[in-house]
Scaffold this motif. Structure first.
Motif, PDB file in Angstrom:
ATOM      1  N   THR A 191       0.264 -18.652 -18.649  1.00  0.00           N
ATOM      2  CA  THR A 191      -1.045 -18.747 -19.221  1.00  0.00           C
ATOM      3  C   THR A 191      -2.113 -18.450 -17.886  1.00  0.00           C
ATOM      4  O   THR A 191      -3.031 -17.797 -18.145  1.00  0.00           O
ATOM      5  CB  THR A 191      -1.262 -20.201 -19.897  1.00  0.00           C
ATOM      6  N   ALA A 192      -1.735 -19.192 -16.802  1.00  0.00           N
ATOM      7  CA  ALA A 192      -2.558 -18.781 -15.671  1.00  0.00           C
ATOM      8  C   ALA A 192      -2.692 -17.203 -15.290  1.00  0.00           C
ATOM      9  O   ALA A 192      -3.646 -16.631 -14.986  1.00  0.00           O
ATOM     10  CB  ALA A 192      -2.026 -19.516 -14.471  1.00  0.00           C
ATOM     11  N   SER A 195      -5.188 -14.653 -16.995  1.00  0.00           N
ATOM     12  CA  SER A 195      -6.455 -14.611 -16.643  1.00  0.00           C
ATOM     13  C   SER A 195      -6.513 -13.166 -15.759  1.00  0.00           C
ATOM     14  O   SER A 195      -7.867 -12.832 -15.752  1.00  0.00           O
ATOM     15  CB  SER A 195      -6.902 -15.669 -15.671  1.00  0.00           C
TER      16      SER A 195
END
Length: 333
Positions: A191-192, A195
């Motif tokens: 998820t990080a 970005s």
């Protein structure tokens, strides 16, 4: 006047599970997994706690210059010796040694994390061939950081992921601490990483823009980890996910009736997007971050109905377009 209130009905939980559009039954793409990529996680907590002299620590700083600078902040110290002295003091701290022993017991084998992360990197490289696989380290952070990510390096603070029954705990609210367990590590990392590819319109400061941003992040994570349960991606329990689907019409009605999609007040946005034990504007029984959950549903519908690729979705910065073309409607119960 608010016509709808959020409530959970235990009688329909089993029905809610059957109504979820995401399924736990899946298989990984063997063509993707056959890529030539081997990941080895370096256990730096072992190397640093096995060091004994200042010379040993000096050697480690030279051996891992990216970690020395990117994690330990070597350039922020007046001299390298001052950093080494601090590392020696940490090494001699009795509480840190107890923490280290606990990490060694709990995470003696991290082969599953290593394999899951390797597979995730293969999936990312399939979609984004230019993706540079970072070095991955584990460390004992002393509850200073759970994850540090740069394009070149990932550091996992394993002490954050000790069982919630452990004597030492990070300074986190209980509802957040429960998400710090081994099954969450790889989804958190993916998820990080999302970005890097999640394009936004910096001029759009609406609630909808925040919802779509997180929706794209979770959609990306699910695409990269197709066999990972949604609970480890969004951080809700299975019951909370089921209850959200069972009450999706009520949740959506609350957003529409209160004209929240185009809200720009940061305080109001935080109530629905930010970390919280519950979304009290709806109900104390409603989990926090409901705006993110709704955004995920909208993005899923957009990708399905418009048949866009993951790359096209992530490169689209237009939250309004994604919402309008999603055809999103709450699932009938």
């Amino acid at each position: 006047m608010k016509l709808y209130k959020f409530s959970f009905y235990s009688i329909i939980l089993l029905l809610a599970f059957s109504c979820q559009k995401k399924t736990e039954e899946c298989s990984l793409d063997q063509d993707i997994l056959n890529q030539n990529l081997d990941l080895k996680i370096t256990r730096l907590e072992d190397e640093f706690f096995n060091a004994e002299t200042k010379e040993d620590f000096a050697y480690l700083l030279e051996k891992y210059p990216d970690f020395a600078e990117g994690y330990l902040g070597q350039s922020l110290y007046a001299t390298r010796d001052s950093l080494i002295s601090e590392l020696v003091a940490i090494h001699q701290d009795s509480a840190m040694n107890v923490l280290f022993d606990s990490v060694k017991v709990e995470f003696q084998d991290i082969s599953k994390v290593e394999k899951d992360l390797e597979n995730a990197f293969k999936y990312i490289k399939f979609y984004y061939p230019e993706f540079k696989v970072p070095k991955v380290y584990t460390f004992l952070s002393g509850f200073n950081s759970d994850l540090i990510l740069t394009e070149d390096m990932i550091v996992i603070g394993l002490d954050y992921y000790l069982p919630t029954t452990h004597t030492f705990q990070p300074d986190l609210p209980r509802y957040m601490a429960e998400r710090y367990a081994e099954p969450y590590i790889v989804p958190m990392i993916v998820t990080a990483i999302s970005s890097q590819f999640n394009e936004i319109n910096p001029q759009d400061n609406t609630m909808l823009a925040e919802m779509i941003y997180y929706g794209k992040a979770y959609h990306f994570t699910k695409a990269i980890l197709p066999c990972t349960s949604d609970q480890y991606i969004i951080g809700y329990t299975e019951d909370e996910i089921a209850e959200c689907y069972a009450n999706e019409e009520y949740i959506w009605a609350h957003f529409v009736e209160n004209e929240l999609l185009y809200e720009t007040n940061p305080f109001d946005i935080t109530k629905y997007i930010g970390e919280a034990p519950f979304t009290d504007a709806i109900s104390t029984k409603a989990p926090g971050r409901l705006g993110r959950w709704l955004g995920w549903n909208i993005v899923d519908d957009f990708q399905f109905n418009q048949d866009v690729s993951l790359q096209e979705l992530m490169a689209n910065p237009d939250a309004e377009q994604i919402f309008r073309q999603s055809g999103y409607r709450p699932r009938p119960q």
